[in-house]
Scaffold this active site. Sequence first.
Site, short mmCIF file in Angstrom:
data_model
loop_
_atom_site.label_atom_id
_atom_site.label_comp_id
_atom_site.label_asym_id
_atom_site.label_seq_id
_atom_site.Cartn_x
_atom_site.Cartn_y
_atom_site.Cartn_z
CB THR A 197 9.32 -46.99 10.57
OG1 THR A 197 9.00 -45.69 11.10
CG2 THR A 197 8.38 -48.03 11.16
CG ASP A 204 -5.76 -40.76 -2.02
OD1 ASP A 204 -6.28 -41.09 -0.93
OD2 ASP A 204 -5.08 -39.73 -2.15
CE LYS A 229 -3.17 -44.37 13.09
NZ LYS A 229 -3.45 -45.30 11.96
CE1 TYR A 240 -0.71 -41.69 13.21
CE2 TYR A 240 -0.38 -41.78 15.60
CZ TYR A 240 -0.36 -42.39 14.36
OH TYR A 240 0.03 -43.72 14.25
CB ILE A 257 6.95 -49.22 14.86
CG1 ILE A 257 5.61 -49.71 15.45
CG2 ILE A 257 7.55 -50.29 13.96
CD1 ILE A 257 4.56 -49.99 14.39
#
Length: 337
Positions: free
Chosen positions: A276, A146, A245, A241, A274
Site C-alpha cells: 500500500t 469517526d 488486532k 497495533y 500488503i
Amino acid sequence: MANMLPRTAGSVLPRITARFSARCLPVLASRRLPSPLSVLSVSKPANAGGAQFYRELHQSQSYKSHEPPARSTPLPELFSLRGKVIVVSGGARGVGLTQAQGLLEAGAIVHAIDRLPVPEDNGDFAKVAARAKNELGTSLTYHRVDVRDQKALNEVVGAIADEHGHIDGLIAAAGIQQETPALEYSAEDADKMLGVNVTGVFMTAQAVARQMIQRKQQGSLVLIASMSGTVANRGLICPAYNASKAAVIQLARNLASEWGEHGIRVNTISPGYIVTAMTAGLFDAFPERRTEWPDANMLKRLSYPEEYRGAAVFLLSDASSFMTGADLRIDGGHCAW
C-alpha cells in the site's frame, strides 16, 4: 493399601460392598441403558420416519429463523451480493476502498464511512463511485464519521438502514498503525490505537447489528484483523497495533456467540503484508524490508489489496452461510512455518 486402612474401616468396607451388590446390581441389570445413537435421536418423534422428522424440523419456527440458503441454489448465485446493503468503514481509500470496489462488482449497494473529509478530490474514490453508477448499476455513497463517535455512528448507520429498509453486512476496515518500541509508547498513543482499532471496530459492528436485530433480519459482519493478531512480526515493532488486532479476532468470536441466535454471522479476515502507500513509505525508510518481508512467507512475495476482495465477498454472501466465529488468515503461509 488395605493394610494402611484403620481396622474399623477394613471391617466396614466389605459389608458396604456386599450390600451395594445385593441391592443395586439386580436393578441395574434389569434396566436397558440407551445406546449413544438413541441418545442423539431423543428429540425424534416416536412414530415419525426420518423424512417426516426432517420436514417437521424444517418447518419449525426456531429453524426458520436461521433458514440456510436453498441447497439447490446455483453456486454463482450463492456468491452474489445483488441488492444487499453493505457498510464499509475506512472506505475512503486503501484496503477499505478496494474492498468496497469488490462488493460493488458483486452487486452490493455500498456505504463507505471514514473520518477523512468528503473525498471529492479523491480521484480513486470518485472513479469507483462513477463506475458503480454508470457500469455496475449500483451505488457507492460516502459518509464522514469517526468510528470512535458512537452517537454519530449510530445516527449514520440508522439513516442508511432507514433509507433502504434493511442493512445486510459490514466490513470494518478502519484502522491505524504506529511503529514505536514498547518502552517509548505513550499512554495517549496507546489509547488512540486501541480506540480506533478495537473500540471503533466494536462500535461499528454494534451499530450495524443493532439495526439488523431491530428489523429481525440476518446478516454478516466482517472485521479486518491481521496476521499480526496471531504472531509477533519479526523486525516490526508494533506492540499496540498487534495487541489491537489480536483483540479484534477475539472480539469477533464473542460477537458471533452473542448474535448467532439472531442469524448474524461475525468473522475476521487476517491479511499478511500488503503493498500500500503506507508500506511503500516504510520501504523507503527501511530498504531491507523489501526482501525480508517477502522471504518470511511461503509464496516469497507481498500481497495486494485486490487479493482480499474474494474473501470479503465470500464471507458476506450466502456462500459462507454456516461460517461464523472464524478467522480467515490470508498471509501467504507466513504463520504456517
